[in-house]
Design an enzyme around this catalytic site. Structure first.
Site, PDB file in Angstrom:
ATOM      1  N   GLU A   1       0.917  -1.054  -0.224  1.00  0.00           N
ATOM      2  CA  GLU A   1      -0.002  -0.079   0.143  1.00  0.00           C
ATOM      3  C   GLU A   1       0.910   1.403   0.002  1.00  0.00           C
ATOM      4  O   GLU A   1       0.609   2.106  -0.984  1.00  0.00           O
ATOM      5  CB  GLU A   1      -0.866   0.113   1.151  1.00  0.00           C
ATOM      6  CG  GLU A   1      -1.630   1.298   1.211  1.00  0.00           C
ATOM      7  CD  GLU A   1      -2.629   1.386   2.415  1.00  0.00           C
ATOM      8  OE1 GLU A   1      -2.926   0.482   3.064  1.00  0.00           O
ATOM      9  OE2 GLU A   1      -3.667   2.338   2.347  1.00  0.00           O
TER      10      GLU A   1
ATOM     11  N   ASP B   1      -0.718  -5.031   3.114  1.00  0.00           N
ATOM     12  CA  ASP B   1      -1.187  -3.925   3.716  1.00  0.00           C
ATOM     13  C   ASP B   1      -0.553  -3.822   5.065  1.00  0.00           C
ATOM     14  O   ASP B   1      -1.124  -4.726   5.918  1.00  0.00           O
ATOM     15  CB  ASP B   1      -2.844  -3.954   4.023  1.00  0.00           C
ATOM     16  CG  ASP B   1      -3.359  -2.753   4.163  1.00  0.00           C
ATOM     17  OD1 ASP B   1      -2.598  -1.893   4.787  1.00  0.00           O
ATOM     18  OD2 ASP B   1      -4.650  -2.338   4.077  1.00  0.00           O
TER      19      ASP B   1
ATOM     20  N   ILE C   1      -0.910  -1.943   7.683  1.00  0.00           N
ATOM     21  CA  ILE C   1      -1.696  -1.473   8.622  1.00  0.00           C
ATOM     22  C   ILE C   1      -3.313  -1.293   7.944  1.00  0.00           C
ATOM     23  O   ILE C   1      -3.412  -0.430   7.243  1.00  0.00           O
ATOM     24  CB  ILE C   1      -1.628  -0.112   9.311  1.00  0.00           C
ATOM     25  CG1 ILE C   1      -0.303  -0.272  10.284  1.00  0.00           C
ATOM     26  CG2 ILE C   1      -2.637   0.273  10.559  1.00  0.00           C
ATOM     27  CD1 ILE C   1      -0.023   0.798  11.185  1.00  0.00           C
ATOM     28  N   ASP C   2      -3.954  -2.569   8.122  1.00  0.00           N
ATOM     29  CA  ASP C   2      -5.577  -2.061   7.259  1.00  0.00           C
ATOM     30  C   ASP C   2      -6.169  -1.791   8.409  1.00  0.00           C
ATOM     31  O   ASP C   2      -6.257  -2.732   9.437  1.00  0.00           O
ATOM     32  CB  ASP C   2      -5.910  -3.620   6.805  1.00  0.00           C
ATOM     33  CG  ASP C   2      -7.192  -3.329   5.983  1.00  0.00           C
ATOM     34  OD1 ASP C   2      -7.292  -2.370   5.237  1.00  0.00           O
ATOM     35  OD2 ASP C   2      -8.017  -4.343   6.309  1.00  0.00           O
TER      36      ASP C   2
ATOM     37  N   THR D   1      -6.082   1.905   9.074  1.00  0.00           N
ATOM     38  CA  THR D   1      -5.236   2.995   9.486  1.00  0.00           C
ATOM     39  C   THR D   1      -6.038   3.998  10.342  1.00  0.00           C
ATOM     40  O   THR D   1      -5.383   4.625  11.458  1.00  0.00           O
ATOM     41  CB  THR D   1      -4.648   3.833   8.585  1.00  0.00           C
ATOM     42  OG1 THR D   1      -3.634   2.639   7.658  1.00  0.00           O
ATOM     43  CG2 THR D   1      -3.565   4.949   8.945  1.00  0.00           C
TER      44      THR D   1
ATOM     45  N   ASP E   1      -6.099  -4.445   0.597  1.00  0.00           N
ATOM     46  CA  ASP E   1      -7.069  -4.630   1.813  1.00  0.00           C
ATOM     47  C   ASP E   1      -7.743  -6.097   1.692  1.00  0.00           C
ATOM     48  O   ASP E   1      -8.055  -6.656   2.611  1.00  0.00           O
ATOM     49  CB  ASP E   1      -8.223  -3.720   1.402  1.00  0.00           C
ATOM     50  CG  ASP E   1      -7.744  -2.056   1.491  1.00  0.00           C
ATOM     51  OD1 ASP E   1      -7.043  -1.817   2.291  1.00  0.00           O
ATOM     52  OD2 ASP E   1      -8.175  -1.530   0.395  1.00  0.00           O
TER      53      ASP E   1
HETATM   54  O1  LIG Z   1      -6.629   1.447   6.495  1.00  0.00           O
HETATM   55  P1  LIG Z   1      -6.331   1.251   5.047  1.00  0.00           P
HETATM   56  O2  LIG Z   1      -5.195   0.435   4.845  1.00  0.00           O
HETATM   57  O3  LIG Z   1      -6.478   2.242   4.180  1.00  0.00           O
HETATM   58  O4  LIG Z   1      -7.667   0.176   4.558  1.00  0.00           O
HETATM   59  C1  LIG Z   1      -9.076   0.881   4.497  1.00  0.00           C
HETATM   60  C2  LIG Z   1      -9.741   0.679   3.118  1.00  0.00           C
HETATM   61  O5  LIG Z   1      -8.964   1.130   2.312  1.00  0.00           O
HETATM   62  C3  LIG Z   1      -9.850  -0.234   5.655  1.00  0.00           C
HETATM   63  O6  LIG Z   1      -9.751  -1.401   4.744  1.00  0.00           O
HETATM   64 MG   LIG Z   2      -6.037  -1.319   3.807  1.00  0.00          MG
END
Ligand SMILES: O=P(O)(O)OC(CO)CO
Ligand SMILES: [Mg+2]
Length: 345
Positions: free
Chosen positions: A137, A157, A159-160, A162, A287
């Protein structure tokens, strides 16, 4: 030639030829105890005993048996260890102030911890598996290409969730998917604040902390919980479609609508059976890559929001316990098409 490329070449051979090679290899190329193998990864003997299964790629299934080595287990073990280490970094960072930056818009957040964790994972993988590719990401945010090829590819990813992390809302995941020939081979999602390690191997099932996962058996959407997210787009047309979908689904009526704030954990909830389906438009491949394998290995189905085949680069996903629930959901979703992850800039 490196290990995986050698295997990829072998996979293009007819099954009979491939099997002959394996038989010859088994009688002539075994490494001495403690010695390195020129063909297989570390701990080959032990891993072969534990997880013997077909070689990579669907063409390689034919002619394979339990005696063929599992070449990706070593990579998966490494992914689990990295996810655990990354989780420690995330938990430590929650003790301090978190400096928040923005990416595509004011609600698309990133922190130094996202970047640090992604570097930690990618650097370690590069050292251990120098030929592998990455889609991460924060690397993509920094300008790297987001293209899925046939190469062994780590889809990360760091940190999914964030936004959850920034607010200490307690659902935060490290998500690592691994694809070969554009097919997910293994998945690791570590829900670091719950200390839940979700893992899946293609054809081997899905697990949480080692316990097998199974999707819900519920086929009546009126008895179901559906999860989704509002996403980070504030484009009025997209927001309108998101609310129309939500209204239609809520008024089916379903038992409830939920959202953990992370796509990866939402998909783990489907795999675990506590949520019947998750859908979203606007997510990215990092994600959902790992979560997609967790859902399918737990017995669920993946679909596009218009009912076609799921496409991880399309930024649209339905992950459900069954085709019945997925199709019912599709009939209520007001779809739209964000710019694909692999669109040329
Ligand atoms: O926290 P992130 O990695 O931005 O992802 C979000 C969606 O894009 C939650 O899944
Ligand atoms: Mg994510």
């Amino acid at each position: 030639m490196d290990v995986e490329n050698a295997v990829l070449e072998l996979c293009s051979l007819p099954a009979q030829v491939l099997w002959s090679f394996v038989c010859v290899y088994r009688t002539t190329c075994r490494s001495p105890p403690g010695g390195g193998s020129t063909l297989l990864l570390d701990n080959e003997e032990e891993e072969t005993r534990k997880y013997a299964e077909p070689l990579i790629g669907s063409d390689c299934r034919q002619g394979s048996t339990s005696e063929m080595a599992d070449l990706w287990q070593n990579a998966m073990d490494h992914a689990v260890a990295l996810a655990r280490r990354a989780g420690e970094v995330v938990r430590e960072a929650l003790q301090d102030d978190r400096k928040v930056m923005t990416k595509s818009c004011s609600v698309d957040l990133v922190t130094q911890t996202d970047q640090k964790v992604e570097q930690l994972i990618i650097q370690s993988v590069k050292e251990k598996f120098p030929t592998h590719s990455f889609i991460g990401e924060e690397s993509v945010a920094a300008g790297e290409a987001c293209v899925l090829t046939d190469c062994p590819t780590w889809i990360v990813d760091p940190i999914d969730g964030t936004t959850n992390f920034v607010h200490a809302f307690p659902f935060v995941a490290v998500s690592i998917g691994f694809s070969v020939n554009r097919q997910m081979e293994f998945a690791v999602v570590y829900s670091c604040l719950e200390d839940k390690m979700y893992t899946a191997r293609r054809g081997k099932g899905a697990f949480c902390n080692g316990e097998p996962l199974q999707v819900s058996g519920q086929e009546d959407i009126k008895q179901s919980i559906i999860s989704t997210e509002f996403g980070s787009s504030r484009d009025p047309e997209a927001v309108e479609k998101i609310f129309l979908s939500l209204r239609s689904i809520l008024c089916i009526p379903v038992h409830g609508v939920r959202g953990a704030g992370t796509a990866a954990i939402n998909m783990c909830h489907v795999a675990s059976g506590c949520v019947e389906a998750y859908y979203e438009v606007g997510i990215h491949v990092w994600d959902v890559a790992a979560g997609s394998l967790l859902v399918s290995e737990a017995g669920g189905v993946l679909m596009d929001v218009d009912g076609g085949a799921a496409d991880l680069m399309s930024r649209r996903i339905v992950a459900a316990n069954s085709r019945t629930i997925a199709e019912r959901l599709v009939s209520e979703i007001h779809s739209f098409s964000p710019l694909r992850d692999d669109a040329t800039p």
